[in-house]
Design an enzyme around this catalytic site. Structure first.
Site, PDB file in Angstrom:
ATOM      1  N   TYR A  86      -5.041   9.087  21.586  1.00  9.62           N
ATOM      2  CA  TYR A  86      -5.233   7.634  21.436  1.00  9.62           C
ATOM      3  C   TYR A  86      -6.691   7.240  21.192  1.00  9.62           C
ATOM      4  CZ  TYR A  86      -1.099   7.723  24.597  1.00  9.62           C
ATOM      5  OH  TYR A  86       0.093   7.973  25.210  1.00  9.62           O
ATOM      6  N   CYS A 118      -8.161  24.870  18.669  1.00  9.62           N
ATOM      7  CA  CYS A 118      -8.400  25.018  17.241  1.00  9.62           C
ATOM      8  C   CYS A 118      -7.872  23.804  16.473  1.00  9.62           C
ATOM      9  CB  CYS A 118      -7.723  26.301  16.783  1.00  9.62           C
ATOM     10  SG  CYS A 118      -8.253  26.807  15.170  1.00  9.62           S
ATOM     11  N   GLU A 170       6.584  -1.415  38.664  1.00  7.04           N
ATOM     12  CA  GLU A 170       6.575   0.018  38.315  1.00  7.04           C
ATOM     13  C   GLU A 170       5.180   0.479  37.890  1.00  7.04           C
ATOM     14  OE1 GLU A 170       9.268   0.248  35.028  1.00  7.04           O
ATOM     15  OE2 GLU A 170      11.060   0.027  36.252  1.00  7.04           O
ATOM     16  N   PRO A 171       4.167   0.302  38.721  1.00  5.05           N
ATOM     17  CA  PRO A 171       2.828   0.697  38.288  1.00  5.05           C
ATOM     18  C   PRO A 171       2.656   2.215  38.307  1.00  5.05           C
ATOM     19  CG  PRO A 171       2.757   0.023  40.576  1.00  5.05           C
ATOM     20  CD  PRO A 171       4.188  -0.177  40.108  1.00  5.05           C
ATOM     21  N   GLY A 172       1.919   2.729  37.354  1.00  3.75           N
ATOM     22  CA  GLY A 172       1.595   4.151  37.317  1.00  3.75           C
ATOM     23  C   GLY A 172       0.082   4.319  37.281  1.00  3.75           C
ATOM     24  N   ARG A 173      -0.484   3.972  36.123  1.00  3.79           N
ATOM     25  CA  ARG A 173      -1.922   4.167  35.895  1.00  3.79           C
ATOM     26  C   ARG A 173      -2.781   3.501  36.971  1.00  3.79           C
ATOM     27  NH1 ARG A 173      -3.837   5.026  30.711  1.00  3.79           N
ATOM     28  NH2 ARG A 173      -1.865   4.194  29.913  1.00  3.79           N
ATOM     29  N   GLY A 185       2.069  -1.392  33.786  1.00  2.21           N
ATOM     30  CA  GLY A 185       1.189  -1.825  32.715  1.00  2.21           C
ATOM     31  C   GLY A 185      -0.222  -2.203  33.094  1.00  2.21           C
ATOM     32  N   TYR A 244      -1.679  10.094  33.323  1.00  2.00           N
ATOM     33  CA  TYR A 244      -1.414  10.578  31.962  1.00  2.00           C
ATOM     34  C   TYR A 244      -2.407  11.691  31.586  1.00  2.00           C
ATOM     35  CZ  TYR A 244       1.318   6.362  32.219  1.00  2.00           C
ATOM     36  OH  TYR A 244       2.197   5.405  32.650  1.00  2.00           O
TER      37      TYR A 244
HETATM   38  C1  LIG Z   1       9.340   1.657  31.832  1.00  2.00           C
HETATM   39  C2  LIG Z   1       7.970   1.954  32.316  1.00  2.00           C
HETATM   40  N1  LIG Z   1       7.639   1.572  33.561  1.00  2.00           N
HETATM   41  C3  LIG Z   1       6.407   1.815  34.059  1.00  2.00           C
HETATM   42  C4  LIG Z   1       5.451   2.474  33.303  1.00  2.00           C
HETATM   43  C5  LIG Z   1       4.108   2.712  33.909  1.00  2.00           C
HETATM   44  O1  LIG Z   1       3.132   2.066  33.202  1.00  2.00           O
HETATM   45  P1  LIG Z   1       1.628   2.035  33.720  1.00  2.00           P
HETATM   46  O2  LIG Z   1       1.243   3.425  33.991  1.00  2.00           O
HETATM   47  O3  LIG Z   1       0.883   1.432  32.610  1.00  2.00           O
HETATM   48  O4  LIG Z   1       1.615   1.180  34.949  1.00  2.00           O
HETATM   49  C6  LIG Z   1       5.757   2.894  32.006  1.00  2.00           C
HETATM   50  C7  LIG Z   1       4.744   3.555  31.172  1.00  2.00           C
HETATM   51  O5  LIG Z   1       4.568   3.298  30.032  1.00  2.00           O
HETATM   52  C8  LIG Z   1       7.061   2.642  31.509  1.00  2.00           C
HETATM   53  O6  LIG Z   1       7.409   3.032  30.280  1.00  2.00           O
END
Ligand SMILES: Cc1ncc(COP(=O)(O)O)c(C=O)c1O
Length: 446
Positions: A350, A376, A306-309, A272, A405
């Site tokens: 978004y 289009c 669980e970081p992604g972004r 998040g 993303y």
């Molecule tokens: C369960 C869960 N974990 C981790 C993430 C990664 O989130 P973020 O990319 O915001 O860190 C998400 C993305 O929405 C998610 O749904």
């Protein structure tokens, strides 16, 4: 035709940022963020490697990633949590190109997979099954059979019904599945509604107040071993308060479960952390750790993140070519790119903001441009009224902060082909995903 200085349709929006020019770090709030895309000798480069020279070979549109930016962002989170036992499970959903996963694994990351496909990709990238947590709001029977059969580290269950299906499948396989329950705390992440997941109106998890009963009712269920608790309240979160409240809720539940005799191995706080797409203040990982570690300390149980972004967001840019320019009588100017919502859907989906910069800026006054894609759909717009120097057909532009993303949400709409992906590392670049061909797409059809 070129669109020169003229009457702007409305006030141009400027990318205002505070840069420490020397080392290309953006100062946002009190955090320092490494930004890999910087001008070098009058043209944009990625970690000093010319973008122009990359796309001369790789073509456009192309995603370009900086390995250094990924390393720096990962380490910032890892170091922030150094004082507390933790494991980072990078969220594949943000970007699961194999080379990026292998890089993260080499840094010590584990994996958060959101589908059977992501589990398979994580395994291909070298993650061991016990390094994978499996999340996801609609896990199919086949996905659960595969995850349980592979003995993934933890399955984060989304409902009581899913727990029962896991138990049945595990029983049939003669296995015990390691599970956590994802709780929905009804906390507003104060993010975009499309990426908020912790409100009671969202489909995710089980209501916090029901979680304890769900654990207790299944304590003796054959095939289940409760190893954790899970929460994830949304993405692109830029204020600490919701994350701290979420951590507090999760720890309180964990303490209750401990009283009930559960021996939890981890508390999973989800991902998040937001990034500064618009130079807005964001959460420094050190501040995040300082806020949640005292909460976690009440339990003494290790934390899973669980970081992604926040790991890959800054690392990537989508580089595209201007294929047309238009000036309408009211003064509105469009630059049409060879990339659109099929390559990067976030702005159309978004209304997300991405910095956009010409790779080799032309001299001349900045004017307001609408930067649009070739699809289009009128929603195929990257930016409206963006202040940029003059643009001409064949110019290159880079859409920044597109590492998360971006490519993962690509589509073949209008029969556009998925772009190539390139990684820059230590002064050299290589193609990490070749451009899709029409033959690749048609191979599925009869
Ligand atoms: C369960 C869960 N974990 C981790 C993430 C990664 O989130 P973020 O990319 O915001 O860190 C998400 C993305 O929405 C998610 O749904």
């Amino acid at each position: 035709m070129s669109c020169g200085a003229g009457v702007a349709a409305s006030a141009p929006i400027r990318d205002v940022r505070s840069f420490d020019e020397g080392n290309a770090r953006m100062i946002t709030c009190d955090s320092l963020v490494y930004l890999p895309f910087q001008p070098t000798g009058g043209a944009l480069a990625c970690d000093g490697v010319s973008i122009q020279s990359i796309v001369e070979h790789a073509g456009t549109p192309t995603y370009i990633y900086s390995a250094r930016a990924i390393r720096e962002s990962y380490r910032a989170i890892d170091e922030a949590f150094a004082a507390y036992r933790h494991a980072i499970h990078y969220a594949l959903k943000a970007n699961s190109t194999l080379a990026i996963l292998r890089l993260l694994r080499s840094l010590g990351s584990r994996a958060d997979a959101n589908s059977g496909g992501e589990i398979r990709v994580a395994r291909l990238a070298g993650f061991a099954p016990d390094e994978i947590v499996f999340t996801g709001v609609g896990k199919t029977r086949e996905e659960l059979e595969y995850a349980i059969g592979s003995e993934v580290g933890t399955i984060n269950a989304e409902s009581a019904g899913e727990l029962d299906r896991i138990a049945a499948i595990a029983g049939a396989q003669g296995r015990t599945a390691r599970v956590a329950v994802r709780v929905n705390p009804d906390i507003d992440a104060q993010s975009h509604p499309g990426i908020s997941t912790g409100l009671k109106t969202n489909k995710f998890g089980v209501p916090l107040q029901e979680a304890r009963g769900i654990y207790r009712a299944r304590r003796e269920t054959k095939g289940l071993r409760f190893v954790g608790v899970h929460i994830h309240i949304g993405s692109q979160i830029t204020t600490l308060d919701p994350l701290t409240r979420a951590a507090r809720s999760l720890v309180s539940l964990a303490l209750e479960l401990r009283d009930d005799g559960f021996q939890l191995e981890h508390l999973d706080l989800g991902g998040g952390l937001g990034i500064a797409y618009e130079a807005q203040p964001i959460i420094n990982p050190a501040d995040y750790a300082a806020a949640v570690i005292p909460e976690l300390g009440r339990s003494g149980v290790p934390v899973v993140l669980e970081p992604g972004r926040a790991v890959v967001g800054y690392s990537g840019a989508l580089v595209a070519r201007v294929v047309d320019t238009k000036c309408f009588p009211d003064g509105r100017k469009f630059a049409v790119l060879d990339a659109g919502m099929g390559e990067l859907i976030r702005p159309a989906l978004y209304g997300s903001y991405h910095r956009i910069v010409p790779v080799t800026p032309r001299s001349g006054a900045e004017i307001a441009w609408d930067i649009v894609g070739p699809i289009c759909e009128s929603s195929d717009v990257f930016a409206r009224d963006r202040a940029l120097p003059p643009l001409e057909v064949d110019d290159l532009v880079a859409i920044l902060d597109a590492g998360a993303y971006g490519s993962v949400m690509g589509s073949n709409y209008n029969r556009h082909l998925l772009p190539a992906e390139v990684m820059v590392d230590d002064g050299a670049w290589s193609v990490i995903r070749r451009r899709q061909t029409l033959e690749d797409v048609l191979a599925l059809e009869s």
